[in-house]
Design a protein around this motif. Structure first.
Motif, PDB file in Angstrom:
ATOM      1  N   TYR A  28       0.437  -1.084   0.049  1.00 28.50           N
ATOM      2  CA  TYR A  28      -0.018  -0.095  -0.468  1.00 28.50           C
ATOM      3  C   TYR A  28       0.859   1.254   0.008  1.00 28.50           C
ATOM      4  O   TYR A  28       1.846   1.787   0.559  1.00 28.50           O
ATOM      5  N   GLU A  29       0.472   2.026  -0.813  1.00 28.95           N
ATOM      6  CA  GLU A  29       1.101   3.642  -0.808  1.00 28.95           C
ATOM      7  C   GLU A  29       0.672   4.236   0.292  1.00 28.95           C
ATOM      8  O   GLU A  29      -0.678   4.027   0.552  1.00 28.95           O
ATOM      9  N   GLY A  30       2.197   4.884   0.697  1.00 34.07           N
ATOM     10  CA  GLY A  30       1.583   5.776   2.035  1.00 34.07           C
ATOM     11  C   GLY A  30       1.063   5.185   3.151  1.00 34.07           C
ATOM     12  O   GLY A  30       0.816   5.965   4.018  1.00 34.07           O
ATOM     13  N   VAL A  31       1.166   3.955   3.589  1.00 31.21           N
ATOM     14  CA  VAL A  31       0.936   3.144   4.858  1.00 31.21           C
ATOM     15  C   VAL A  31       2.675   3.027   5.707  1.00 31.21           C
ATOM     16  O   VAL A  31       3.182   1.964   4.773  1.00 31.21           O
ATOM     17  N   PRO A  32       2.200   3.268   6.941  1.00 34.80           N
ATOM     18  CA  PRO A  32       1.472   3.639   7.413  1.00 34.80           C
ATOM     19  C   PRO A  32       1.608   5.367   7.781  1.00 34.80           C
ATOM     20  O   PRO A  32       0.016   6.347   7.974  1.00 34.80           O
ATOM     21  N   SER A  33       2.384   5.760   6.346  1.00 39.49           N
ATOM     22  CA  SER A  33       2.445   7.090   6.255  1.00 39.49           C
ATOM     23  C   SER A  33       3.362   7.282   4.843  1.00 39.49           C
ATOM     24  O   SER A  33       4.657   6.697   4.832  1.00 39.49           O
ATOM     25  N   GLU A  34       3.747   8.062   4.369  1.00 38.85           N
ATOM     26  CA  GLU A  34       4.453   8.775   3.298  1.00 38.85           C
ATOM     27  C   GLU A  34       6.085   8.808   4.289  1.00 38.85           C
ATOM     28  O   GLU A  34       7.235   8.094   3.186  1.00 38.85           O
ATOM     29  N   ASP A  35       6.482   9.365   4.978  1.00 38.12           N
ATOM     30  CA  ASP A  35       7.517   9.433   4.835  1.00 38.12           C
ATOM     31  C   ASP A  35       7.899   8.326   5.797  1.00 38.12           C
ATOM     32  O   ASP A  35       9.008   8.468   6.458  1.00 38.12           O
ATOM     33  N   ARG A  36       7.472   6.916   6.077  1.00 37.23           N
ATOM     34  CA  ARG A  36       7.922   6.006   6.694  1.00 37.23           C
ATOM     35  C   ARG A  36       7.783   4.238   6.504  1.00 37.23           C
ATOM     36  O   ARG A  36       7.717   3.861   6.703  1.00 37.23           O
ATOM     37  N   THR A  65       9.555   2.805   3.817  1.00 34.11           N
ATOM     38  CA  THR A  65      10.533   2.263   2.625  1.00 34.11           C
ATOM     39  C   THR A  65       9.877   1.926   1.197  1.00 34.11           C
ATOM     40  O   THR A  65      10.974   2.511   0.981  1.00 34.11           O
ATOM     41  N   MET A  66       9.214   1.572   0.645  1.00 25.87           N
ATOM     42  CA  MET A  66       8.765   0.638  -0.504  1.00 25.87           C
ATOM     43  C   MET A  66       8.781   2.481  -1.401  1.00 25.87           C
ATOM     44  O   MET A  66       8.863   2.989  -2.381  1.00 25.87           O
ATOM     45  N   ASP A  67       8.213   3.509  -0.335  1.00 28.08           N
ATOM     46  CA  ASP A  67       7.187   4.673  -0.867  1.00 28.08           C
ATOM     47  C   ASP A  67       8.943   4.763  -1.349  1.00 28.08           C
ATOM     48  O   ASP A  67       9.272   5.922  -2.721  1.00 28.08           O
ATOM     49  N   ALA A  68       9.423   5.529  -0.475  1.00 28.27           N
ATOM     50  CA  ALA A  68      10.957   5.772  -0.102  1.00 28.27           C
ATOM     51  C   ALA A  68      12.064   5.563  -1.018  1.00 28.27           C
ATOM     52  O   ALA A  68      12.482   6.266  -1.899  1.00 28.27           O
TER      53      ALA A  68
END
Length: 162
Positions: A118-126, A128-131
């Motif tokens: 899931y993108e942005g789960v639990p939050s965008e800054d936490r 690791t896949m998003d990062a």
């Protein structure tokens, strides 16, 4: 195309038509389970697999450009593209792991699966896949955009081609 692929695959919102298509695919392949819990889990898994399959053109295009990227821009760009492409495979591994009913017994692993899928789960800054995805996109843009802009200016400055 690629910019839309990751958010499409990792969107936590699963539309009704995606559930229906996944259920139909499981039934067509004679994999429809009898228990309600298995039906829900396997339908969700198949829906994510369907998403990954629909993004296959973006994955192939990404792989196909690696040799040219290295030739034109160097190994750093090739590595960034490879790392970005690897995220599709990681997502697939976690999708398939999520289908295992034993996953529910390990809450840390279940959380890791959710954060990967899931993108942005639990939050965008936490997440690791998003990062990882964002960092590779920045690397690719930092390498390519200055040279592409310079090439565009040269072409414009050269005047019209006849």
């Amino acid at each position: 195309m690629l910019g839309e692929a990751y958010p499409q695959v990792r969107n936590p919102l699963m539309r009704g038509n995606e559930h229906i298509a996944a259920e139909e695919k499981l039934k067509e392949d004679d994999l429809w389970p009898t228990s309600k819990g298995d039906q829900k889990r396997l339908t969700l898994t198949q829906a994510y697999l369907n998403r990954l399959n629909s993004a296959s053109l973006a994955r192939v295009a990404l792989q196909d450009c690696q040799p040219m990227a290295r030739a034109l821009f160097g190994p750093e760009l090739e590595n960034a593209i490879e790392t970005l492409g690897r995220q599709f495979h990681i997502i697939r591994i976690y999708v398939e792991a999520n289908a295992d009913e034993e996953v529910d017994k390990d809450q840390d692993f279940k959380r890791q699966i959710r954060e990967t899928l899931y993108e942005g789960v639990p939050s965008e800054d936490r997440n690791t896949m998003d990062a990882t995805i964002a960092a590779q996109v920045v690397r690719i843009e930092d390498i390519c955009l200055p040279q592409l802009r310079a090439a565009g200016r040269k072409r414009r400055d050269a005047g019209p081609s006849v």
